[in-house]
Design a protein around this motif. Sequence first.
Motif, PDB file in Angstrom:
ATOM      1  N   GLY A 119       0.766  -1.240   0.000  1.00  0.00           N
ATOM      2  CA  GLY A 119       0.000   0.000   0.000  1.00  0.00           C
ATOM      3  C   GLY A 119       0.790   1.279   0.000  1.00  0.00           C
ATOM      4  N   GLY A 120       2.119   1.206   0.077  1.00  0.00           N
ATOM      5  CA  GLY A 120       2.908   2.419  -0.008  1.00  0.00           C
ATOM      6  C   GLY A 120       2.667   3.374   1.144  1.00  0.00           C
ATOM      7  N   THR A 121       2.771   4.673   0.892  1.00  0.00           N
ATOM      8  CA  THR A 121       2.700   5.684   1.946  1.00  0.00           C
ATOM      9  C   THR A 121       1.287   5.945   2.426  1.00  0.00           C
ATOM     10  OG1 THR A 121       2.578   7.432   0.270  1.00  0.00           O
ATOM     11  CG2 THR A 121       4.769   6.831   1.082  1.00  0.00           C
ATOM     12  N   THR A 122       0.278   5.460   1.707  1.00  0.00           N
ATOM     13  CA  THR A 122      -1.108   5.763   2.083  1.00  0.00           C
ATOM     14  C   THR A 122      -1.726   4.660   2.937  1.00  0.00           C
ATOM     15  OG1 THR A 122      -1.959   4.758   0.039  1.00  0.00           O
ATOM     16  CG2 THR A 122      -1.423   7.109  -0.012  1.00  0.00           C
ATOM     17  N   ALA A 123      -0.961   3.655   3.328  1.00  0.00           N
ATOM     18  CA  ALA A 123      -1.506   2.537   4.093  1.00  0.00           C
ATOM     19  C   ALA A 123      -2.081   3.028   5.412  1.00  0.00           C
ATOM     20  CB  ALA A 123      -0.420   1.493   4.340  1.00  0.00           C
ATOM     21  N   SER A 124      -3.223   2.507   5.783  1.00  0.00           N
ATOM     22  CA  SER A 124      -3.885   2.894   7.025  1.00  0.00           C
ATOM     23  C   SER A 124      -3.028   2.512   8.221  1.00  0.00           C
ATOM     24  CB  SER A 124      -5.250   2.204   7.124  1.00  0.00           C
ATOM     25  OG  SER A 124      -5.863   2.461   8.364  1.00  0.00           O
ATOM     26  N   GLY A 125      -2.825   3.478   9.153  1.00  0.00           N
ATOM     27  CA  GLY A 125      -2.015   3.204  10.333  1.00  0.00           C
ATOM     28  C   GLY A 125      -0.591   2.839   9.996  1.00  0.00           C
ATOM     29  N   MET A 126      -0.106   3.282   8.853  1.00  0.00           N
ATOM     30  CA  MET A 126       1.226   2.931   8.357  1.00  0.00           C
ATOM     31  C   MET A 126       1.408   1.422   8.222  1.00  0.00           C
ATOM     32  SD  MET A 126       2.328   5.879   7.764  1.00  0.00           S
ATOM     33  CE  MET A 126       4.024   5.559   7.264  1.00  0.00           C
ATOM     34  N   GLY A 127       0.297   0.674   8.161  1.00  0.00           N
ATOM     35  CA  GLY A 127       0.361  -0.763   7.934  1.00  0.00           C
ATOM     36  C   GLY A 127       0.410  -1.609   9.189  1.00  0.00           C
ATOM     37  N   LEU A 128       0.293  -1.010  10.378  1.00  0.00           N
ATOM     38  CA  LEU A 128       0.346  -1.779  11.616  1.00  0.00           C
ATOM     39  C   LEU A 128      -0.859  -2.717  11.707  1.00  0.00           C
ATOM     40  CD1 LEU A 128       1.704  -2.306  14.379  1.00  0.00           C
ATOM     41  CD2 LEU A 128       0.241  -0.497  15.306  1.00  0.00           C
ATOM     42  N   VAL A 129      -0.600  -4.015  11.892  1.00  0.00           N
ATOM     43  CA  VAL A 129      -1.685  -4.988  11.977  1.00  0.00           C
ATOM     44  C   VAL A 129      -1.767  -5.666  13.341  1.00  0.00           C
ATOM     45  CG1 VAL A 129      -1.693  -5.458   9.502  1.00  0.00           C
ATOM     46  CG2 VAL A 129      -0.237  -6.821  11.002  1.00  0.00           C
ATOM     47  N   GLY A 130      -0.752  -5.522  14.160  1.00  0.00           N
ATOM     48  CA  GLY A 130      -0.804  -6.136  15.484  1.00  0.00           C
ATOM     49  C   GLY A 130       0.418  -5.797  16.303  1.00  0.00           C
ATOM     50  N   GLU A 131       0.264  -5.835  17.628  1.00  0.00           N
ATOM     51  CA  GLU A 131       1.394  -5.639  18.520  1.00  0.00           C
ATOM     52  C   GLU A 131       1.204  -6.516  19.757  1.00  0.00           C
ATOM     53  OE1 GLU A 131       0.341  -1.818  21.311  1.00  0.00           O
ATOM     54  OE2 GLU A 131       1.393  -1.413  19.433  1.00  0.00           O
ATOM     55  N   TRP A 132       2.331  -6.888  20.350  1.00  0.00           N
ATOM     56  CA  TRP A 132       2.318  -7.793  21.497  1.00  0.00           C
ATOM     57  C   TRP A 132       3.257  -7.243  22.565  1.00  0.00           C
ATOM     58  CZ3 TRP A 132       2.345  -8.978  16.416  1.00  0.00           C
ATOM     59  CH2 TRP A 132       1.247  -9.706  15.929  1.00  0.00           C
ATOM     60  N   ARG A 133       2.726  -7.155  23.778  1.00  0.00           N
ATOM     61  CA  ARG A 133       3.476  -6.596  24.900  1.00  0.00           C
ATOM     62  C   ARG A 133       3.666  -7.641  25.991  1.00  0.00           C
ATOM     63  NH1 ARG A 133       3.383  -0.822  24.858  1.00  0.00           N
ATOM     64  NH2 ARG A 133       2.207  -0.020  23.070  1.00  0.00           N
ATOM     65  N   GLY A 134       4.577  -7.351  26.896  1.00  0.00           N
ATOM     66  CA  GLY A 134       4.850  -8.242  28.009  1.00  0.00           C
ATOM     67  C   GLY A 134       6.217  -8.002  28.621  1.00  0.00           C
ATOM     68  N   HIS A 135       7.150  -7.474  27.827  1.00  0.00           N
ATOM     69  CA  HIS A 135       8.484  -7.150  28.332  1.00  0.00           C
ATOM     70  C   HIS A 135       8.495  -5.758  28.950  1.00  0.00           C
ATOM     71  CE1 HIS A 135      10.720 -10.595  26.759  1.00  0.00           C
ATOM     72  NE2 HIS A 135      10.031 -10.479  25.631  1.00  0.00           N
ATOM     73  N   ARG A 136       9.393  -5.582  29.904  1.00  0.00           N
ATOM     74  CA  ARG A 136       9.663  -4.229  30.360  1.00  0.00           C
ATOM     75  C   ARG A 136      10.329  -3.478  29.217  1.00  0.00           C
ATOM     76  NH1 ARG A 136      12.172  -6.578  34.900  1.00  0.00           N
ATOM     77  NH2 ARG A 136      14.138  -5.626  34.221  1.00  0.00           N
ATOM     78  N   GLY A 137      10.135  -2.201  29.202  1.00  0.00           N
ATOM     79  CA  GLY A 137      10.734  -1.388  28.153  1.00  0.00           C
ATOM     80  C   GLY A 137      10.642   0.077  28.518  1.00  0.00           C
ATOM     81  N   GLU A 138      10.711   0.920  27.511  1.00  0.00           N
ATOM     82  CA  GLU A 138      10.550   2.363  27.686  1.00  0.00           C
ATOM     83  C   GLU A 138      11.518   2.913  28.726  1.00  0.00           C
ATOM     84  OE1 GLU A 138       6.487   3.334  28.321  1.00  0.00           O
ATOM     85  OE2 GLU A 138       5.792   2.297  26.532  1.00  0.00           O
ATOM     86  N   GLY A 139      12.783   2.471  28.639  1.00  0.00           N
ATOM     87  CA  GLY A 139      13.799   2.997  29.535  1.00  0.00           C
ATOM     88  C   GLY A 139      13.799   2.389  30.919  1.00  0.00           C
ATOM     89  N   GLU A 140      13.078   1.302  31.142  1.00  0.00           N
ATOM     90  CA  GLU A 140      12.985   0.689  32.459  1.00  0.00           C
ATOM     91  C   GLU A 140      13.860  -0.555  32.560  1.00  0.00           C
ATOM     92  OE1 GLU A 140       8.946  -0.054  33.436  1.00  0.00           O
ATOM     93  OE2 GLU A 140       8.335   2.019  33.217  1.00  0.00           O
ATOM     94  N   GLY A 141      15.008  -0.551  31.892  1.00  0.00           N
ATOM     95  CA  GLY A 141      15.901  -1.695  31.968  1.00  0.00           C
ATOM     96  C   GLY A 141      15.414  -2.890  31.193  1.00  0.00           C
ATOM     97  N   GLY A 142      14.611  -2.662  30.184  1.00  0.00           N
ATOM     98  CA  GLY A 142      14.086  -3.772  29.401  1.00  0.00           C
ATOM     99  C   GLY A 142      14.128  -3.480  27.918  1.00  0.00           C
TER     100      GLY A 142
END
Length: 535
Positions: free
Chosen positions: A479-502
């Motif tokens: 879909g190139g540059t016009t893809a809805s949501g920039m093409g994001l179809v799913g995400e999965w969380r569970g790890h520490r992150g965002e600067g918290e040593g993960g």
Amino acid sequence: MASSHSPRDTEEPLQDEEAMLDPNEAAEEIPSDPDQPMDSDPEDDDAEEQEIRLQNDSVAHFDHHTDSIFCITQHPLDPSTIATGSGDDVAFVFSSQTPAPLLPPSYESNPQPSRQSLAPIAKLSGHTDSVNAITFTLPHGTYLCTAGLDGRLRIYNTPPLSSLADPSYSFLAESQEVPEINFLIPCPHLSYPNTIALGASDGSVWVYSIDATDKTSALQIQQSYFLHTASCTAGAWTPDGKLLATVSEDGSLYVWDPFGEATASGVTSQSGGQAVVSLTAEDQRFEVEGGLFSIAIAPSSAFVVVGGANGMIRVVGLPILPSSSPYASTTQATKSQKGSGAKSKPGGSKKAPSSHIDSAASGQAGQILASLQTQSDGIETLSFSSPPLTLLAAGSVDGSIALFDYAHRFAARRHIRDAHEEFAVVKLEFTKPDPAATIAPTPQQRTPLPQGQVLQDHQAWMLTSCGMDGVVRKWDTRGGTTASGMGLVGEWRGHRGEGEGGGVLGFVQSGKGSQARIVTAGDDGVSLVFATEGQ
């Protein structure tokens, strides 16, 4: 010039002067009503934030490591067999298979308060520093190799395919030639099975072969190279395993001919006969100030792409050798026989037509075909889509993903600026065919895949990414540059992150439908198993 103040800050005229508070009443204490709800409770906000941080989408986990998991690999014929290496100086083997519960948790008469970790199949000790590289050998996963910051390369026998859950991963051999090992990659060459390459902190590159039947020397050095003048940061084999390309912090790129097949094909070697392609920072057209840290080779083997500091990417032609891969599609085999092939960058999903790079011949070996800069920080990871798609994905320390179409002069198809917010993208990988479906047990059973089958079987347009925000995401690159949501179809969380040593330091993926899985290597010391059915 527009005002920088909010309209709310504008003073409004007084409507009734007599309504002003009498100064004598200003000191009067007005009792508070304990039943009156407050507009905002900071503790409630913290609780909400904590709930978001603890979101866990995994279906299983492995937590037997006591430090960050730096590397992860899966068996080439049984992708559910996972091996990980950690800062605790050990490696573990475990199975990511999770038995389905008979009843959902809400139906359990005595639900468990917490989920138990997956059990280890084998614990592999022997390193005296972090295990930061690990791989099974190709094509059948006969050996498991670990490498560490202690400079040791250790080899273990793996059980037969029918009993991979057997804990008998016996130690076979060891070598220690370098101060630290940065990466370890298996060679896919069919004529040289159980061959691996490594890059070291002193800049050296080593190629080893493994043969347990050789009682005098099961681990043998096939080649060693010493042209890099700083740490060798990344490497990649051509898809047929005939050439090995490596990059370094000194900004150099070398393409090696470990088995002499390029020389036998009439390709003239550079750098005193050691490398068939040699480029360094002394060439201002190639120079990347700050060094090179990532590398990928096009499926056609026509060119190599390297990424470095400040978002810089260089595309360099490779010599085209006669193809010996039985897994190439009919189109690929034809191009290889003609001595041509090639590829490019950000998103799109078109079938590969002839392009100015696909017509590259040996005469373009070592030539700089393109210089790209879309992202603002270091290029940490690169990945090519499987044919017939013609996409290259680049992940940056600035948290963005760029997609290029090499069939159209590396046109930038999409720039996902906040793919992992402001946190570094650690790894990108297009969905690949299931190795078990493309690697037959014996050479006699190997047959080329029908043209187009790969695309239909495994959704080659799907791109998986992980980052230091602790999140795994999947993107539809069509879909190139016009893809809805920039093409994001799913995400999965569970790890520490965002600067918290993960964060997520790597992943492997396999399967399709209800068996689709992503298994991660967490900076928090945990490996999570995500079920990605339908995405």
